[in-house]
Design an enzyme around this catalytic site. Structure first.
Site, short mmCIF file in Angstrom:
data_model
loop_
_atom_site.label_atom_id
_atom_site.label_comp_id
_atom_site.label_asym_id
_atom_site.label_seq_id
_atom_site.Cartn_x
_atom_site.Cartn_y
_atom_site.Cartn_z
N LYS A 32 19.28 17.71 -24.38
CA LYS A 32 17.84 17.95 -24.51
C LYS A 32 17.30 18.82 -23.38
O LYS A 32 16.14 19.23 -23.38
CB LYS A 32 17.13 16.58 -24.49
CG LYS A 32 15.67 16.58 -24.77
CD LYS A 32 15.15 15.14 -24.69
CE LYS A 32 13.64 15.08 -24.73
NZ LYS A 32 13.16 13.70 -24.53
N THR A 132 27.09 2.05 -16.84
CA THR A 132 27.00 1.94 -15.38
C THR A 132 27.30 0.53 -14.89
O THR A 132 27.13 -0.44 -15.65
CB THR A 132 25.57 2.33 -14.93
OG1 THR A 132 25.40 2.01 -13.56
CG2 THR A 132 24.51 1.59 -15.73
N ASP A 133 27.68 0.42 -13.62
CA ASP A 133 27.88 -0.91 -13.03
C ASP A 133 26.54 -1.61 -12.75
O ASP A 133 26.51 -2.80 -12.47
CB ASP A 133 28.71 -0.82 -11.74
CG ASP A 133 28.08 0.04 -10.65
OD1 ASP A 133 26.99 0.62 -10.88
OD2 ASP A 133 28.67 0.15 -9.55
N GLU A 134 25.42 -0.85 -12.83
CA GLU A 134 24.12 -1.45 -12.50
C GLU A 134 23.71 -2.53 -13.50
O GLU A 134 22.82 -3.34 -13.21
CB GLU A 134 23.03 -0.38 -12.41
CG GLU A 134 23.36 0.68 -11.41
CD GLU A 134 22.15 1.34 -10.75
OE1 GLU A 134 21.03 0.89 -10.97
OE2 GLU A 134 22.37 2.30 -10.01
N TYR A 158 15.88 1.16 -15.29
CA TYR A 158 17.06 1.95 -15.68
C TYR A 158 18.22 1.04 -16.09
O TYR A 158 18.80 1.20 -17.17
CB TYR A 158 17.49 2.85 -14.51
CG TYR A 158 18.91 3.39 -14.65
CD1 TYR A 158 19.21 4.35 -15.62
CD2 TYR A 158 19.95 2.93 -13.84
CE1 TYR A 158 20.52 4.83 -15.78
CE2 TYR A 158 21.24 3.40 -13.98
CZ TYR A 158 21.53 4.35 -14.95
OH TYR A 158 22.81 4.82 -15.10
N SER A 161 17.66 -0.69 -19.34
CA SER A 161 17.78 0.19 -20.51
C SER A 161 19.26 0.47 -20.82
O SER A 161 19.66 0.51 -21.98
CB SER A 161 17.01 1.49 -20.31
OG SER A 161 17.60 2.29 -19.30
N LYS A 162 20.08 0.61 -19.78
CA LYS A 162 21.52 0.83 -20.01
C LYS A 162 22.16 -0.44 -20.56
O LYS A 162 23.02 -0.38 -21.45
CB LYS A 162 22.22 1.26 -18.71
CG LYS A 162 21.81 2.64 -18.18
CD LYS A 162 22.21 3.80 -19.09
CE LYS A 162 23.71 4.03 -19.14
NZ LYS A 162 24.04 5.24 -19.94
N ASN A 187 28.89 4.48 -8.57
CA ASN A 187 28.16 5.70 -8.18
C ASN A 187 29.08 6.92 -8.13
O ASN A 187 30.08 6.91 -7.40
CB ASN A 187 27.55 5.54 -6.79
CG ASN A 187 26.34 4.65 -6.80
OD1 ASN A 187 26.44 3.49 -7.19
ND2 ASN A 187 25.21 5.17 -6.39
N LEU A 198 21.24 10.20 -3.76
CA LEU A 198 21.39 10.12 -2.31
C LEU A 198 22.22 11.27 -1.69
O LEU A 198 21.74 11.95 -0.78
CB LEU A 198 22.01 8.77 -1.91
CG LEU A 198 22.19 8.61 -0.40
CD1 LEU A 198 20.85 8.48 0.32
CD2 LEU A 198 23.07 7.40 -0.07
N ASN A 257 24.81 2.65 2.70
CA ASN A 257 24.14 3.95 2.60
C ASN A 257 24.09 4.68 3.94
O ASN A 257 24.30 5.90 4.01
CB ASN A 257 22.72 3.77 2.06
CG ASN A 257 22.72 3.29 0.62
OD1 ASN A 257 23.69 3.50 -0.10
ND2 ASN A 257 21.64 2.65 0.21
#
Ligand code: NAD
Ligand code: DAU
Length: 359
Positions: A32, A132-134, A158, A161-162, A187, A198, A257
């Site tokens: 898209k 994703t792992d999230e 997010y 929704s995944k 990630n 990041l 991080n």
């Protein structure tokens, strides 16, 4: 022929470039072209007959059905998504629309097409859903890494929704027999990543003399995987993965991080030194934390390693160096994708465009 969605984004475009460098099999690439999709990334394929780009939405079931019937692909790989957690916090609507409703339309179009295939075509068809792992939520420091049977506990819009999309994919397999496989990866980092995430954001800001924004105390942990290793894993899953299964994919590279940011600064200090004794680390700025920020992700990738023989080729140290080098050598790409709407996003997320005394 395979059909992929979201192939102008970070992972999808890396997948297309890798695939066509290694296979004769053509790709239909449906995208898209949101802010995250960039045809500049696919420029090397301008004259490539094996790559057909289609500008369109996965929510457009008629279009997807037309493409499936016309090109008769043996597989669909669904990369298309809204992918940035911070954007999902500011405005979840697009995440619900693309990640959930879009996956639903794709599944329905795939099911209709798949049911018309002859028996051997139905058996060999695959719907690979890239997740994703999230979806598994957040770990404490001593918790074991996520495995395929870890319960879903998504925390951000997010991630929710995944997770919803993953459930739809599972149900289409269980109820209708659609031959699906879902992958849950950690990630990614590497070339062509939009500088809202990041690693590219820190490289971009460092080189622009801007602040390097670290959320909260910077001790949140992520598992990092070089994007080409993720692409190789998806190829393995496509060719030898077991229908109805899910595979966790990760790099066994857990880093806080702040360590990642220091790692980038060290490489830049060597490759693009500042004047005198200054270091890019002087640009680090601790900023307001992300709401609901997940503390730690970690992936147990032993199932895909054991069953499909996949292993990452890149360590975090080699991958990070390659990535910094790529951004140093591809200033034009960064310039093009950070024009216009990018600035509006940075102002919204960080207050004003971060700047430091180094600028
Ligand atoms: P990205 O945001 O860089 O790219 C997404 C692509 O999808 C863009 O090209 C965009 O134009 C396209 N797209 C968005 N909505 C669409 C729609 N409705 N129809 C068609 N195309 C649409 O994302 P990414 O980082 O490349 O992630 C790709 C997939 O991998 C996503 O599903 C994401 O959830 C998943 N994933 C990403 C990571 C990561 O670290 N980046 C890790 C694990 C899983
Ligand atoms: O785990 C897989 C997920 O990884 C993917 O599903 C997502 O699509 C992808 O965006 C990524 O999500 P994260 O939220 O982990 O990635 P991000 O690069 O946004 O942030 C990584 C960590 O760095 C996170 O703990 C938040 C922090 N961070 C991020 C930004 C943008 C900062 O400290 N400062 C920043 O400016």
């Amino acid at each position: 022929m395979i059909l992929i969605t979201g192939g102008a984004g970070f992972i999808g475009a890396n997948f297309v470039l890798e695939w066509l460098a290694r296979n004769d099999e053509p790709i239909i690439n449906l995208d898209k072209l949101t802010y995250a999709g960039n045809l500049e990334t696919l420029k090397p394929l301008e004259r490539e007959a094996r790559h057909r780009f289609v500008f369109g939405d996965i929510c457009d079931r008629k279009l997807v059905s037309m493409l499936l019937n016309k090109y008769q692909p043996r597989a669909i790989i669904n990369f298309a998504a809204e992918s940035h957690v911070d954007r999902s916090i500011h405005g979840p609507d697009d995440f619900i629309q693309t990640n959930i409703v879009g996956t639903f339309h794709l599944l329905e179009a795939a099911r209709a097409y798949w049911s018309t295939l002859p028996e051997d075509g139905r058996d060999s068809f695959r719907f690979i859903h890239v997740s994703t792992d999230e979806v598994f939520g957040s770990l404490d420091a001593k918790d074991p890494a996520f495995c395929e049977t870890t319960a879903y506990l998504p925390n951000s819009p997010y991630a929710a929704s995944k997770a919803s999309a993953d459930h739809l994919v599972r149900a289409w397999s269980h109820t209708y027999g659609l031959p699906v496989i879902t992958t849950n990866c950690s990630n990614n980092y590497g070339p062509y990543q939009f500088p809202e995430k990041l690693i590219p954001l820190v490289i971009f800001n460092a080189l622009s003399g801007k602040a390097l924004p670290v959320y909260g105390d910077g001790r949140q942990v992520r598992d990092w995987l070089y994007v080409k290793d993720h692409c190789a894993a998806i190829c393995k899953v496509l060719e030898t993965g077991h229908v109805g299964e899910t595979y966790n994919i990760g790099g066994r590279n857990e880093k806080a991080n702040i360590e990642v940011v220091h790692g980038i600064c060290t490489i830049l200090d060597e490759l693009r030194p500042l004047s005198g004794t200054r270091s890019y680390t002087e640009q680090i700025e601790f900023v307001k934390d992300r709401p609901g920020h997940d503390r730690r992700y970690a992936i147990d990738a032993s199932k895909i390693e054991r069953e499909l023989g996949w292993m990452p080729a890149e360590t975090f140290e080699t991958g990070l160096r390659r990535t910094v080098q790529w951004y140093l050598e591809n200033g034009n790409w960064v310039q093009n994708v950070t024009a216009g709407t990018y600035r509006a996003w940075v102002d919204k997320q960080y207050g004003t465009t971060p700047s430091t005394s180094a600028s």
